[in-house]
Write an enzyme that holds these catalytic residues in place. Structure first.
Site, PDB file in Angstrom:
ATOM      1  N   ASP A 186      47.573  30.921  38.921  1.00 18.25           N
ATOM      2  CA  ASP A 186      48.359  29.918  38.181  1.00 18.25           C
ATOM      3  C   ASP A 186      47.870  29.795  36.772  1.00 18.25           C
ATOM      4  O   ASP A 186      46.668  29.449  36.586  1.00 18.25           O
ATOM      5  CB  ASP A 186      48.400  28.485  38.822  1.00 18.25           C
ATOM      6  N   GLU A 192      34.716  41.598  47.368  1.00 18.51           N
ATOM      7  CA  GLU A 192      33.561  41.259  48.617  1.00 18.51           C
ATOM      8  C   GLU A 192      34.454  41.457  49.586  1.00 18.51           C
ATOM      9  O   GLU A 192      33.860  41.846  51.051  1.00 18.51           O
ATOM     10  CB  GLU A 192      32.986  39.810  48.737  1.00 18.51           C
TER      11      GLU A 192
END
Ligand code: NOJ
Ligand code: CA
Length: 549
Positions: free
Chosen positions: A215, A267
């Site tokens: 956002d 990751e």
């Protein structure tokens, strides 16, 4: 002229993905309180998989006082009871994955809710404290500090600053909120804020989400000194003007944050993604958000905002493919979302309507519904043939228009309140979906309750009314997604064709796409694969066809 989208490799599913936006409040209500919820979504996911999309993106469902429909987050690691529980979120992700759908969560880093523990702590702590340093607190201007620290205005109207009362009862500092008063901006120069969000990302990635829609990805960083700034009147409310630089949107240092986030999502493997909601112009600038070490995608608002006019459309497609291509990213394509007038209405508006203003009974130049739907179908069919990744907003596959005639006392968008009714805001595109023809709330909710009223004439637009019906908008979307996948349109090369006045035409992976945006019918040749309106050798105005070459 030729523009190329890089070929897809296995883990890079997002390069040509079609992603369906679910607006949880308005999708499906399982417990009958009139507000859509996670169990409601899980129960209906099969219908979305059946459409042929690759992923769903869910607007926020986190703990929130719902002052901005959930874009005011009070707890980033929990689900609001309105929508269900964390277990419901897990079940939703599991069900989606079973159906072969990836799940994109929405994350809101520019601001928290004023109910967030951090903001509550800031209010209870003195000026200069570490609690206040997570937000943007400043002293006011004027001798008694009674003027806001600068002239910035909120995206939803009114000043972007609110003054607090200090613990001793005195008038205190001001805090910045680019959106509603209940949405204080975080200070992204504060390492604690950075670390907190790394952790929030990991929380949801651990739970199984496949990425994030970010956002206000052009916000977060503010120019030092917070200088006064007056935006262009014609700019959409989320920014998106050509002014550079705006002191609170599109600041260079925001890119450092996205580089950091990229390493966090990586990751979890190469197939988790970040998509930027960055209202910046022009599209060449927006492409900076998708450089190889930043986000994977950005919503193409230049495409969404383009006029229904051949030269404009061709230019924005060309520039998008080139701009995103030049940084190795796919272009995205989007026509509707929960912040804009639905394209089945917008494309037939005859008066200027900046993003976020919305339309209502008194708006000038209200659309003719038939023309809007016809254009929307033509635009969608054109969009779904374009190389790159496409976003569909719930309900557009049903041809839903904007609900223009929401009574004033039912409106909920903070824009409506903060502008004292001058702007209608975004409620009209957020109305609960019609699933059935003859059920209470058209099957949205068993009790018939709906948080926004549905228009009376939506029965024939329900999913049930359109399923299996030749020529329905739903079947057009399904067929388009099937052919798109079968022909690999999402990762093909687009080659423009010369076309008559008013017409846009290109070749893509063995198909020729022709869209007539003009006022007169044009002759076409070739085997018809798909058409947005009946077509027998003559392509009528506001119609798109896919032809086999
Ligand atoms: C963009 C969201 O899409 C919109 O709905 C929201 O109001 C603002 N950001 C503030 O979070
Ligand atoms: Ca509910």
């Amino acid at each position: 002229m030729t523009a190329v989208t890089p070929a897809r490799i296995a883990t890079e599913w997002w390069r040509d993905a079609v992603i369906y936006q679910i607006y949880p409040r308005s999708f499906a209500d399982a417990n009958g309180d009139g507000i859509g919820d996670l169990p409601g979504i899980t129960a209906r996911l099969g219908d979305i998989a059946e459409l042929g999309v690759d992923a769903v993106w869910l607007s926020p469902f986190y703990t929130s006082p719902q002052k901005d429909a959930g874009y005011d987050v009070a707890d980033y690691r929990d689900v609001d009871p309105l929508f269900g529980t964390l277990d419901d979120a897990r079940l939703l992700v599991e069900r989606a994955h079973e159906l072969g759908l990836r799940v994109i969560a929405d994350i809101v880093p520019n601001h928290t809710s004023d109910q967030h523990v951090w903001f509550q702590a800031a209010l209870q702590s003195p000026p200069g404290s570490p609690e206040r340093a997570r937000y943007v607190f400043r002293e006011g201007r004027g001798t008694d500090g009674s003027e806001p620290p600068n002239n910035w205005t909120s995206v939803f109207g009114g000043p972007a600053w609110t003054r607090v009362t200090e613990a001793d009862g005195s008038d205190g500092e001001w805090y910045l909120h680019l959106f509603d008063t209940s949405q204080p901006d975080l200070d992204w120069t504060n390492e604690e804020v950075l670390e907190e969000f790394d952790d929030v990302l990991r929380f949801w990635l651990d739970l199984g989400v496949d990425g994030f829609r970010v956002d206000v990805a052009h916000g977060l960083a503010k120019e030092e000194g917070l200088p006064d700034f007056t935006p262009d009147d014609t700019a959409g409310s989320m920014g998106g003007d050509d002014h550079a630089p705006t002191p609170y949107f599109g600041q260079e240092s925001v890119h450092e944050i996205w580089r950091r986030w990229r390493t966090v999502v990586e990751e979890f493997g190469p197939d988790r993604i970040l998509t930027a909601e960055a209202w910046v112009n022009p599209v060449e600038r927006m492409a900076l958000w998708t450089r190889p070490d930043e986000m994977h995608q950005a919503f193409n608002f230049a495409f969404l905002s383009a006029e229904w006019e051949p030269a404009a459309l061709r230019e924005v497609i060309d520039r998008s493919l080139l701009a995103f291509g030049s940084v190795g990213a796919p272009s995205t394509w989007v026509l509707s979302n929960h912040d804009v007038v639905r394209h089945a209405s917008r494309l037939a508006l005859t008066a200027e309507n900046p993003q976020g203003h919305g339309i209502g009974p008194e708006s000038p130049g209200l659309p003719i519904p038939e023309l809007g739907l016809r254009r929307a179908r033509a635009a969608s069919l054109l969009m779904l043939a374009l190389p790159g990744s496409a976003y569909i907003y719930q309900g557009e596959e049903l041809g839903l228009p904007e609900h223009v005639f929401i009574p004033d006392d039912a409106r909920q968008d903070p824009t409506w309140f903060r502008t004292e009714g001058e702007r209608y805001g975004r409620d009209g595109c957020r109305v609960p979906l019609p699933w059935e023809t003859d059920a209470p709330a058209y099957g949205f909710s068993a009790t018939g309750a709906t948080w926004l009223p549905q228009p009376d004439e939506w029965a024939h637009l329900s999913r049930a009314a359109q399923r299996g019906v030749e020529g329905s908008t739903l079947e057009m979307y399904r067929a388009a997604l099937r052919e798109r996948a079968a022909h690999g349109l999402g990762h093909a090369e687009l080659i423009w064709r010369d076309a008559a006045d008013g017409v846009v035409s290109f070749d893509v992976a063995g198909l020729t796409v022709v869209a007539n945006l003009g006022e007169t019918p044009v002759a076409i040749e070739g085997e018809l694969v798909l058409a947005s309106a009946p077509c027998d050798g003559l392509l009528e105005p506001d119609t798109t066809v896919w032809l086999r070459r």
